[in-house]
Design a protein around this motif. Sequence first.
Motif, PDB file in Angstrom:
ATOM      1  N   THR A  35      31.280  60.659 -25.425  1.00 14.33           N
ATOM      2  CA  THR A  35      31.473  59.994 -26.706  1.00 14.33           C
ATOM      3  C   THR A  35      32.612  58.986 -26.682  1.00 14.33           C
ATOM      4  OG1 THR A  35      32.900  61.751 -27.524  1.00 14.33           O
ATOM      5  CG2 THR A  35      30.544  61.927 -28.014  1.00 14.33           C
ATOM      6  N   ASP A  36      33.504  59.055 -25.723  1.00 16.49           N
ATOM      7  CA  ASP A  36      34.650  58.151 -25.685  1.00 16.49           C
ATOM      8  C   ASP A  36      34.194  56.725 -25.387  1.00 16.49           C
ATOM      9  OD1 ASP A  36      37.634  57.817 -23.675  1.00 16.49           O
ATOM     10  OD2 ASP A  36      37.302  57.294 -25.769  1.00 16.49           O
ATOM     11  N   ASP A  37      33.655  56.492 -24.223  1.00 12.58           N
ATOM     12  CA  ASP A  37      33.124  55.183 -23.848  1.00 12.58           C
ATOM     13  C   ASP A  37      32.051  55.389 -22.787  1.00 12.58           C
ATOM     14  OD1 ASP A  37      32.522  52.599 -23.129  1.00 12.58           O
ATOM     15  OD2 ASP A  37      34.599  51.972 -22.859  1.00 12.58           O
ATOM     16  N   PRO A  38      30.833  55.674 -23.210  1.00 11.17           N
ATOM     17  CA  PRO A  38      29.782  55.975 -22.237  1.00 11.17           C
ATOM     18  C   PRO A  38      29.486  54.822 -21.288  1.00 11.17           C
ATOM     19  CG  PRO A  38      28.848  55.714 -24.427  1.00 11.17           C
ATOM     20  CD  PRO A  38      30.337  55.704 -24.585  1.00 11.17           C
ATOM     21  N   ILE A  39      29.636  53.598 -21.738  1.00  6.91           N
ATOM     22  CA  ILE A  39      29.378  52.458 -20.851  1.00  6.91           C
ATOM     23  C   ILE A  39      30.388  52.445 -19.721  1.00  6.91           C
ATOM     24  CG2 ILE A  39      29.335  49.939 -20.678  1.00  6.91           C
ATOM     25  CD1 ILE A  39      28.236  49.897 -23.580  1.00  6.91           C
ATOM     26  N   SER A  93      24.539  52.842 -26.964  1.00  6.89           N
ATOM     27  CA  SER A  93      25.275  52.381 -25.773  1.00  6.89           C
ATOM     28  C   SER A  93      24.435  51.405 -24.958  1.00  6.89           C
ATOM     29  CB  SER A  93      25.703  53.567 -24.907  1.00  6.89           C
ATOM     30  OG  SER A  93      24.587  54.206 -24.322  1.00  6.89           O
ATOM     31  N   ASP A  94      23.479  50.792 -25.629  1.00  2.97           N
ATOM     32  CA  ASP A  94      22.611  49.826 -24.962  1.00  2.97           C
ATOM     33  C   ASP A  94      23.101  48.393 -25.117  1.00  2.97           C
ATOM     34  OD1 ASP A  94      22.085  50.033 -27.702  1.00  2.97           O
ATOM     35  OD2 ASP A  94      20.001  49.411 -27.486  1.00  2.97           O
ATOM     36  N   THR A  95      24.168  48.185 -25.855  1.00  7.59           N
ATOM     37  CA  THR A  95      24.716  46.846 -26.021  1.00  7.59           C
ATOM     38  C   THR A  95      26.174  46.840 -25.587  1.00  7.59           C
ATOM     39  OG1 THR A  95      25.364  47.277 -28.303  1.00  7.59           O
ATOM     40  CG2 THR A  95      23.184  46.304 -27.948  1.00  7.59           C
ATOM     41  N   GLY A  96      26.660  45.677 -25.273  1.00  6.34           N
ATOM     42  CA  GLY A  96      28.038  45.552 -24.798  1.00  6.34           C
ATOM     43  C   GLY A  96      28.041  45.120 -23.340  1.00  6.34           C
ATOM     44  N   ASP A  97      29.114  45.405 -22.652  1.00 11.01           N
ATOM     45  CA  ASP A  97      29.283  45.013 -21.252  1.00 11.01           C
ATOM     46  C   ASP A  97      28.548  45.998 -20.358  1.00 11.01           C
ATOM     47  OD1 ASP A  97      30.133  43.831 -18.902  1.00 11.01           O
ATOM     48  OD2 ASP A  97      32.101  44.806 -18.949  1.00 11.01           O
ATOM     49  N   THR A  98      27.235  45.829 -20.276  1.00 13.11           N
ATOM     50  CA  THR A  98      26.418  46.772 -19.513  1.00 13.11           C
ATOM     51  C   THR A  98      25.284  46.053 -18.796  1.00 13.11           C
ATOM     52  OG1 THR A  98      25.087  48.785 -19.627  1.00 13.11           O
ATOM     53  CG2 THR A  98      24.990  47.317 -21.541  1.00 13.11           C
ATOM     54  N   GLU A  99      24.904  46.601 -17.648  1.00 13.13           N
ATOM     55  CA  GLU A  99      23.747  46.109 -16.914  1.00 13.13           C
ATOM     56  C   GLU A  99      22.546  47.015 -17.141  1.00 13.13           C
ATOM     57  OE1 GLU A  99      24.749  45.435 -12.789  1.00 13.13           O
ATOM     58  OE2 GLU A  99      26.459  44.192 -13.314  1.00 13.13           O
ATOM     59  N   SER A 101      19.320  48.259 -18.656  1.00  4.85           N
ATOM     60  CA  SER A 101      18.214  47.582 -19.311  1.00  4.85           C
ATOM     61  C   SER A 101      17.858  48.263 -20.629  1.00  4.85           C
ATOM     62  CB  SER A 101      16.988  47.603 -18.389  1.00  4.85           C
ATOM     63  OG  SER A 101      15.844  47.151 -19.067  1.00  4.85           O
ATOM     64  N   PRO A 102      17.480  47.483 -21.624  1.00  6.20           N
ATOM     65  CA  PRO A 102      17.004  48.084 -22.879  1.00  6.20           C
ATOM     66  C   PRO A 102      15.813  49.023 -22.650  1.00  6.20           C
ATOM     67  CG  PRO A 102      17.358  45.731 -23.169  1.00  6.20           C
ATOM     68  CD  PRO A 102      17.522  46.026 -21.698  1.00  6.20           C
ATOM     69  N   LYS A 103      15.129  48.842 -21.521  1.00  5.63           N
ATOM     70  CA  LYS A 103      13.985  49.691 -21.196  1.00  5.63           C
ATOM     71  C   LYS A 103      14.384  51.169 -21.110  1.00  5.63           C
ATOM     72  CE  LYS A 103      10.261  50.292 -17.882  1.00  5.63           C
ATOM     73  NZ  LYS A 103       9.687  49.883 -16.609  1.00  5.63           N
ATOM     74  N   ILE A 104      15.653  51.449 -20.786  1.00  7.86           N
ATOM     75  CA  ILE A 104      16.109  52.845 -20.720  1.00  7.86           C
ATOM     76  C   ILE A 104      15.867  53.525 -22.056  1.00  7.86           C
ATOM     77  CG2 ILE A 104      18.160  54.332 -20.546  1.00  7.86           C
ATOM     78  CD1 ILE A 104      19.225  52.279 -18.464  1.00  7.86           C
ATOM     79  N   TRP A 105      16.275  52.886 -23.140  1.00  5.78           N
ATOM     80  CA  TRP A 105      16.165  53.492 -24.462  1.00  5.78           C
ATOM     81  C   TRP A 105      14.738  53.434 -24.988  1.00  5.78           C
ATOM     82  CZ3 TRP A 105      20.300  51.121 -22.400  1.00  5.78           C
ATOM     83  CH2 TRP A 105      21.480  51.864 -22.375  1.00  5.78           C
ATOM     84  N   GLN A 106      13.927  52.525 -24.455  1.00  7.91           N
ATOM     85  CA  GLN A 106      12.516  52.452 -24.827  1.00  7.91           C
ATOM     86  C   GLN A 106      11.695  53.493 -24.072  1.00  7.91           C
ATOM     87  OE1 GLN A 106      11.710  48.402 -23.728  1.00  7.91           O
ATOM     88  NE2 GLN A 106      12.960  47.562 -25.387  1.00  7.91           N
ATOM     89  N   ASP A 107      12.192  53.910 -22.908  1.00  9.70           N
ATOM     90  CA  ASP A 107      11.469  54.844 -22.041  1.00  9.70           C
ATOM     91  C   ASP A 107      12.437  55.886 -21.487  1.00  9.70           C
ATOM     92  OD1 ASP A 107       9.559  56.068 -20.405  1.00  9.70           O
ATOM     93  OD2 ASP A 107       9.812  54.585 -18.804  1.00  9.70           O
ATOM     94  N   MET A 108      13.137  56.578 -22.365  1.00  7.92           N
ATOM     95  CA  MET A 108      14.135  57.554 -21.941  1.00  7.92           C
ATOM     96  C   MET A 108      13.515  58.648 -21.071  1.00  7.92           C
ATOM     97  SD  MET A 108      17.415  58.094 -21.990  1.00  7.92           S
ATOM     98  CE  MET A 108      18.128  57.127 -23.306  1.00  7.92           C
TER      99      MET A 108
END
Length: 159
Positions: A35-39, A93-99, A101-108
Amino acid sequence: MLRSISLAIAGALTAASVAGFAAHAQDAASGTAGTDDPIKTRQTIMESFGASAKVGGGMIKGEIPYNPAVGQLVLATLDAGAHTFGHYFPEGSDTGDTEASPKIWQDMEGFHAKIGDLQEATAAAVKAKPQDLDAFKATFGKVAKNCKSCHEDYRVEKD
């Protein structure tokens, strides 16, 4: 000389591993795992994966002398990361300084299936305890194949 090189490599790899999992341990101890900073946490774990892959690849390419203890440390680091990494993809945690892909949350479900495949490969690799370079190549190769597969499906390259 060979022993000092191996010890230096093992020390660097251990340092990367400790850094990668320190955030997880701190969050787990406080009851706020992820919960602190998952990214940032997952990026740190991926940095430990990268350090491990660099050492493993260096041994395979002959740039670093093969040492069974160092090889085992590479595999153990990858295994620890494989069993931790998936906890750091909560909603939001799908937005911000991350590589990631949004596909992770679409296909968890598919994403966690890939992580499961990686966990199986890393656990088998650790259990194999490769004692020579050829055995290490075979076990490390199976792990690397899983890493590549997940990156192809669930990673966005940043510019």
